[in-house]
Scaffold this active site. Sequence first.
Site, short mmCIF file in Angstrom:
data_model
loop_
_atom_site.label_atom_id
_atom_site.label_comp_id
_atom_site.label_asym_id
_atom_site.label_seq_id
_atom_site.Cartn_x
_atom_site.Cartn_y
_atom_site.Cartn_z
N ALA A 8 -9.72 3.03 6.66
CA ALA A 8 -9.22 4.40 6.87
C ALA A 8 -10.24 5.42 6.35
CB ALA A 8 -7.88 4.58 6.16
N ARG A 9 -10.79 5.13 5.18
CA ARG A 9 -11.79 6.05 4.60
C ARG A 9 -13.02 6.11 5.51
NH1 ARG A 9 -10.70 3.65 -1.41
NH2 ARG A 9 -9.22 5.25 -2.07
N HIS A 59 -13.44 3.85 16.05
CA HIS A 59 -13.06 2.45 15.87
C HIS A 59 -14.16 1.76 15.09
CE1 HIS A 59 -9.55 2.97 18.30
NE2 HIS A 59 -10.29 3.71 19.10
N ARG A 93 -13.23 5.59 8.75
CA ARG A 93 -12.92 6.33 9.99
C ARG A 93 -12.86 7.83 9.71
NH1 ARG A 93 -7.77 3.62 12.47
NH2 ARG A 93 -8.25 4.99 14.23
N ASP A 125 11.15 -1.19 -11.52
CA ASP A 125 9.99 -1.05 -12.42
C ASP A 125 10.42 -1.61 -13.76
OD1 ASP A 125 7.25 0.89 -12.37
OD2 ASP A 125 8.00 0.35 -14.37
N THR A 167 -5.54 6.51 -7.54
CA THR A 167 -5.47 6.83 -6.11
C THR A 167 -4.09 6.40 -5.64
OG1 THR A 167 -6.24 4.69 -5.30
CG2 THR A 167 -7.95 6.30 -5.85
N PRO A 190 -6.91 -6.69 -8.42
CA PRO A 190 -7.73 -6.84 -7.22
C PRO A 190 -6.94 -7.53 -6.11
CG PRO A 190 -8.41 -8.41 -8.90
CD PRO A 190 -7.31 -7.61 -9.50
N HIS A 205 -11.66 -6.07 -0.72
CA HIS A 205 -11.40 -4.66 -1.02
C HIS A 205 -12.08 -4.42 -2.37
CE1 HIS A 205 -9.50 -0.85 -1.83
NE2 HIS A 205 -8.79 -1.34 -2.83
N ASP A 233 -7.18 -8.85 -3.13
CA ASP A 233 -7.42 -10.10 -2.40
C ASP A 233 -7.09 -11.32 -3.26
OD1 ASP A 233 -8.73 -8.94 0.06
OD2 ASP A 233 -9.96 -8.08 -1.53
N VAL A 249 -0.18 -4.90 -3.08
CA VAL A 249 -1.05 -3.72 -3.17
C VAL A 249 -1.85 -3.76 -4.48
CG1 VAL A 249 -1.14 -1.20 -3.14
CG2 VAL A 249 0.65 -2.38 -1.88
N ASP A 255 -10.11 1.07 2.96
CA ASP A 255 -11.55 1.30 3.15
C ASP A 255 -11.83 1.63 4.62
OD1 ASP A 255 -12.40 -0.03 0.35
OD2 ASP A 255 -10.90 -1.23 1.35
N1 LIG Z 1 -4.95 -2.10 -2.79
C1 LIG Z 1 -5.34 -0.84 -2.84
O1 LIG Z 1 -6.02 -0.35 -1.92
C2 LIG Z 1 -4.93 -0.02 -4.02
C3 LIG Z 1 -5.11 1.38 -4.04
C4 LIG Z 1 -4.71 2.08 -5.17
C5 LIG Z 1 -4.19 1.40 -6.27
N2 LIG Z 1 -4.03 0.06 -6.22
C6 LIG Z 1 -3.49 -0.71 -7.33
O2 LIG Z 1 -2.08 -0.54 -7.42
C7 LIG Z 1 -1.65 -0.90 -8.74
C8 LIG Z 1 -0.72 0.17 -9.29
O3 LIG Z 1 -1.46 1.34 -9.54
P1 LIG Z 1 -0.75 2.65 -10.14
O4 LIG Z 1 -1.79 3.70 -10.18
O5 LIG Z 1 0.54 2.90 -9.44
O6 LIG Z 1 -0.44 2.15 -11.63
P2 LIG Z 1 0.72 2.72 -12.57
O7 LIG Z 1 0.37 2.28 -13.93
O8 LIG Z 1 0.95 4.18 -12.32
O9 LIG Z 1 2.03 1.96 -12.06
C9 LIG Z 1 2.23 0.60 -12.21
C10 LIG Z 1 3.69 0.40 -12.52
O10 LIG Z 1 3.95 -1.01 -12.54
C11 LIG Z 1 4.97 -1.20 -13.52
N3 LIG Z 1 4.98 -2.61 -13.88
C12 LIG Z 1 4.03 -3.31 -14.57
N4 LIG Z 1 4.42 -4.60 -14.65
C13 LIG Z 1 5.60 -4.71 -14.03
C14 LIG Z 1 6.50 -5.77 -13.77
N5 LIG Z 1 6.22 -7.01 -14.18
N6 LIG Z 1 7.64 -5.53 -13.07
C15 LIG Z 1 7.93 -4.27 -12.65
N7 LIG Z 1 7.12 -3.21 -12.85
C16 LIG Z 1 5.97 -3.45 -13.52
C17 LIG Z 1 4.59 -0.26 -14.64
O11 LIG Z 1 5.69 0.02 -15.50
C18 LIG Z 1 4.13 0.98 -13.88
O12 LIG Z 1 5.16 1.91 -13.66
C19 LIG Z 1 -2.95 -1.05 -9.55
O13 LIG Z 1 -3.28 -2.41 -9.65
C20 LIG Z 1 -3.98 -0.31 -8.71
O14 LIG Z 1 -5.30 -0.76 -8.96
C21 LIG Z 1 -4.37 -0.65 -5.12
#
Ligand SMILES: NC(=O)c1ccc[n+]([C@@H]2O[C@H](COP(=O)([O-])OP(=O)(O)OC[C@H]3O[C@@H](n4cnc5c(N)ncnc54)[C@H](O)[C@@H]3O)[C@@H](O)[C@H]2O)c1
Length: 302
Positions: free
Chosen positions: A147-148, A165, A150, A34, A222, A118, A172, A120, A115, A145
């Site tokens: 999973a939600r 199913h 289902r 991090d 989330t 956005p 997303h 995609d 993850v 989505d």
């Molecule tokens: N795809 C999905 O279904 C889904 C679901 C939930 C959340 N998310 C996304 O996941 C991401 C993270 O969410 P979160 O709630 O954990 O946020 P968060 O702020 O709690 O954690 C993000 C972390 O990334 C670190 N960070 C930022 N830039 C960095 C870098 N260049 N190198 C290393 N670390 C870095 C930050 O210090 C922080 O600890 C968000 O974009 C959120 O929208 C995606």
Amino acid sequence: MPLSVGVIGTGWVGASVAISVLHAGFASELLLADMRHELAEGEAMDLSHGAPFYTTAGVRAVDVDAMLDTDAVVIAAGRGGKPGESRLDLLRDNADTIRKLAEQFRGYRGLFVVVTNPVDVLTYVAAKSSDLPCERIIGTGTMLDTARLRQVLGHSLRVDPHSVHAQVVGEHGDSEVVLWSSAHVGGTPLREWAGWSPDREAPIATEVRTAAYEIIKRKGATNHAIGLCTAAVLRSVLRDQHQVLTVSRVHPALNGVALSLPTVVGAGGATTVLEPEMSADEKAALNKSAEVLDAAYKSISG
Ligand SMILES: NC(=O)c1ccc[n+]([C@@H]2O[C@H](COP(=O)([O-])OP(=O)(O)OC[C@H]3O[C@@H](n4cnc5c(N)ncnc54)[C@H](O)[C@@H]3O)[C@@H](O)[C@H]2O)c1
């Protein structure tokens, strides 16, 4: 065979991915990074103390450079959504973060799982910036989505979600598409299920689509369900399970847009993309979703 997994970004999501990976028991080494190094260190210490309760795995905080030889790396770095904000609003901030991280992984031999939202558009950004084959850059896409959906359907029909199913495809996000026409419960088409009526579909689709906003409003993020989804993607790849998952990847046949379709996920990554049965309305909605994502990508690539 010892398998090592890296998680970049150990906030809410990264920490949940980490504990889900440890519980799943397929990784022998879990590396955490991090930009707030102390946060990754704290998570590594905390997770290590659970060692008597999961299959043996070493957990360490490292710099991103130390992850270049892992079998899979998860990108959960960036910032999360704010109340009232759409996922596309996050685009500019997080695209920059993913671009820089993906460039560090040029020539990487492992699997790259995105993850960060956005998801995609960022899957597309990661594929472009890392130059890796598109089947090895997987976004978690509409897995959450699906999973939600289902879970909600199972709850409403009083059936275990494992027996439901039904799939969400496309973005997303707000333009995602529920494939009602092919939804089945234990082999029975959902639309033939006793007591089912089509007017139940729109409210359920809305509940699924807005679930994240409702959770963020209450707890600020989330994390747990997406942690489990991500661990499922990793397990399917690292154990070559060939699960069909609604993950996101770049689709050369769709103008290069990254979005989710049911896809076979195994050691080679997200390889065979299936063409699910769709009604004309669902097909049109999927095309619309692809257009939304294409426009989002173009808005930052100009
Ligand atoms: N795809 C999905 O279904 C889904 C679901 C939930 C959340 N998310 C996304 O996941 C991401 C993270 O969410 P979160 O709630 O954990 O946020 P968060 O702020 O709690 O954690 C993000 C972390 O990334 C670190 N960070 C930022 N830039 C960095 C870098 N260049 N190198 C290393 N670390 C870095 C930050 O210090 C922080 O600890 C968000 O974009 C959120 O929208 C995606």
